[in-house]
Enzyme design. Sequence first.
Site, PDB file in Angstrom:
ATOM      1  N   LEU A 168      56.761  43.007  50.220  1.00 48.46           N
ATOM      2  CA  LEU A 168      56.163  42.287  51.217  1.00 48.46           C
ATOM      3  C   LEU A 168      54.554  43.194  51.169  1.00 48.46           C
ATOM      4  CD1 LEU A 168      57.815  41.960  54.960  1.00 48.46           C
ATOM      5  CD2 LEU A 168      57.369  40.417  52.585  1.00 48.46           C
TER       6      LEU A 168
ATOM      7  N   THR B  40      51.296  32.780  33.080  1.00 49.03           N
ATOM      8  CA  THR B  40      49.998  32.465  33.464  1.00 49.03           C
ATOM      9  C   THR B  40      49.234  31.914  32.154  1.00 49.03           C
ATOM     10  OG1 THR B  40      47.213  33.349  34.595  1.00 49.03           O
ATOM     11  CG2 THR B  40      48.860  34.613  32.717  1.00 49.03           C
TER      12      THR B  40
ATOM     13  N   TYR C 220      45.553  41.664  33.354  1.00 47.81           N
ATOM     14  CA  TYR C 220      46.489  40.973  33.839  1.00 47.81           C
ATOM     15  C   TYR C 220      47.615  40.029  32.784  1.00 47.81           C
ATOM     16  CZ  TYR C 220      47.898  37.154  36.963  1.00 47.81           C
ATOM     17  OH  TYR C 220      49.248  35.426  37.120  1.00 47.81           O
TER      18      TYR C 220
HETATM   19  N1  UFG Z   1      34.728  30.986  41.847  1.00 48.40           N
HETATM   20  C1  UFG Z   1      33.155  31.169  42.388  1.00 48.40           C
HETATM   21  N2  UFG Z   1      32.311  31.534  43.049  1.00 48.40           N
HETATM   22  C2  UFG Z   1      33.511  32.033  44.156  1.00 48.40           C
HETATM   23  C3  UFG Z   1      35.220  32.656  43.671  1.00 48.40           C
HETATM   24  C4  UFG Z   1      35.193  32.168  42.467  1.00 48.40           C
HETATM   25  O1  UFG Z   1      31.686  29.932  41.947  1.00 48.40           O
HETATM   26  O2  UFG Z   1      33.672  33.358  45.048  1.00 48.40           O
HETATM   27  C5  UFG Z   1      34.101  29.833  40.803  1.00 48.40           C
HETATM   28  C6  UFG Z   1      34.926  31.467  38.956  1.00 48.40           C
HETATM   29  O3  UFG Z   1      33.851  31.644  38.639  1.00 48.40           O
HETATM   30  C7  UFG Z   1      35.508  30.240  38.533  1.00 48.40           C
HETATM   31  C8  UFG Z   1      36.230  29.424  40.069  1.00 48.40           C
HETATM   32  O4  UFG Z   1      35.412  29.466  40.597  1.00 48.40           O
HETATM   33  O5  UFG Z   1      34.749  29.365  37.776  1.00 48.40           O
HETATM   34  C9  UFG Z   1      37.649  29.380  40.129  1.00 48.40           C
HETATM   35  O6  UFG Z   1      38.140  30.666  40.052  1.00 48.40           O
HETATM   36  P1  UFG Z   1      39.182  31.594  40.813  1.00 48.40           P
HETATM   37  O7  UFG Z   1      38.604  33.070  40.876  1.00 48.40           O
HETATM   38  O8  UFG Z   1      40.155  31.032  42.073  1.00 48.40           O
HETATM   39  O9  UFG Z   1      40.217  31.750  39.550  1.00 48.40           O
HETATM   40  P2  UFG Z   1      40.290  31.470  38.024  1.00 48.40           P
HETATM   41  O10 UFG Z   1      40.117  31.001  37.449  1.00 48.40           O
HETATM   42  O11 UFG Z   1      39.435  33.125  37.845  1.00 48.40           O
HETATM   43  O12 UFG Z   1      42.004  31.932  37.994  1.00 48.40           O
HETATM   44  C10 UFG Z   1      43.235  31.483  37.444  1.00 48.40           C
HETATM   45  C11 UFG Z   1      43.930  32.135  38.491  1.00 48.40           C
HETATM   46  C12 UFG Z   1      44.126  33.221  37.966  1.00 48.40           C
HETATM   47  C13 UFG Z   1      44.400  33.517  36.236  1.00 48.40           C
HETATM   48  C14 UFG Z   1      42.679  32.934  35.772  1.00 48.40           C
HETATM   49  C15 UFG Z   1      42.941  32.859  34.059  1.00 48.40           C
HETATM   50  O13 UFG Z   1      43.958  32.122  39.878  1.00 48.40           O
HETATM   51  O14 UFG Z   1      45.034  34.135  38.305  1.00 48.40           O
HETATM   52  O15 UFG Z   1      43.272  31.342  36.671  1.00 48.40           O
HETATM   53  O16 UFG Z   1      44.159  32.071  33.869  1.00 48.40           O
HETATM   54  F1  UFG Z   1      44.586  34.746  36.099  1.00 48.40           F
END
Ligand code: UFG
Length: 320
Positions: free
Chosen positions: A33, A114, A138
């Site tokens: 948790l 991942t 990560y």
């Molecule tokens: N984004 C924004 N604004 C925000 C949040 C995200 O523009 O406030 C954009 C990010 O730049 C990215 C996209 O939205 O282009 C998706 O972002 P997320 O943070 O939702 O997801 P990521 O693609 O960064 O991350 C995912 C998984 C991670 C993994 C990563 C790389 O959630 O666990 O892909 O594979 F590590």
Amino acid sequence: MKLVVTGGAGYVGSVCAARLVESGHDVVVVDDLSTGHADAVPDGCTFVEGELTEVVGPLLADGVDGVLHFAAKSLVGESMEDPHKYWQGNVVTSLRLLEAMREHRVARLVFSSTAATYGEPDSGSITENAPTRPSNTYGATKLAIDHAIASYATAYGLGGVSLRYFNVAGAHGPFGERHTTETHLIPLVLQVAFGQREHIRIFGEDWPTRDGTCVRDYIHVTDLADAHLLALENAVPGAHRVYNLGNGTGFSVREVIDACRRITGHAIPASVAQRRPGDPAELVASSAAARTDLGWQPRRTGLDEIVSDAWEFARRQHGQ
Ligand code: UFG
């Protein structure tokens, strides 16, 4: 099968535990948790609260057919600032789990890996043969665990499957995403719709993509859970298989925000901010191997469907 689900009080773990129970399996959830929620553990599971390495030995000694291992630290930014937490919490803990599985002769392991194991892709959709060059701690820790599973498969006969998730989103009825520290795009955009934040920041609009914003492959969490069931059934003793799981279609940040506006009916103001360090322009999976080998077929591939399920879940959380 009698199964142990680590991290079954978290987002993906709780959805998978629910699908396993729905499919008639006998499920024990283990979760400390630290980021999960006790009320996310699905009905029908036995819940053991505790630190994985402390509780798993006695549980496996009872005779278990397989483990689905979701428990992990999973914040990319935090992994760069506090790598110890990730090498310890992900790698050391998983090695202890593997040892306990070896000792108690547990035959099957499905591991939550991942897309971050690939780092910045060269181009096009990413297959399992793409070079693994993680660009953050990560991803490096998840890759290290993948390698450990491969060794245990070869040397000790474990049947291991690593599932490399792309951008997991959506919800499975009452099971969904609720992180205390939220960094993911869809839940953040929905927070704007609820008035919990004023606007969504778009991290860069000068990327070499169709509308200048980053493109990601959003996979519905129920489809993801279905892949886990298939992986479990198809685990082969002595083999380690790796499968990418995505929907095969990329959506841009602007497309996601537009879908959220359509589904919620809220204006959702957006502003353009600096690029986020470490973000690749585009990440899209080839899941051809999972489809061919496991017979996996994602069914909820539309962005509106993914967002509506996330929205339904968020509304439940707000008592609406
Ligand atoms: N984004 C924004 N604004 C925000 C949040 C995200 O523009 O406030 C954009 C990010 O730049 C990215 C996209 O939205 O282009 C998706 O972002 P997320 O943070 O939702 O997801 P990521 O693609 O960064 O991350 C995912 C998984 C991670 C993994 C990563 C790389 O959630 O666990 O892909 O594979 F590590």
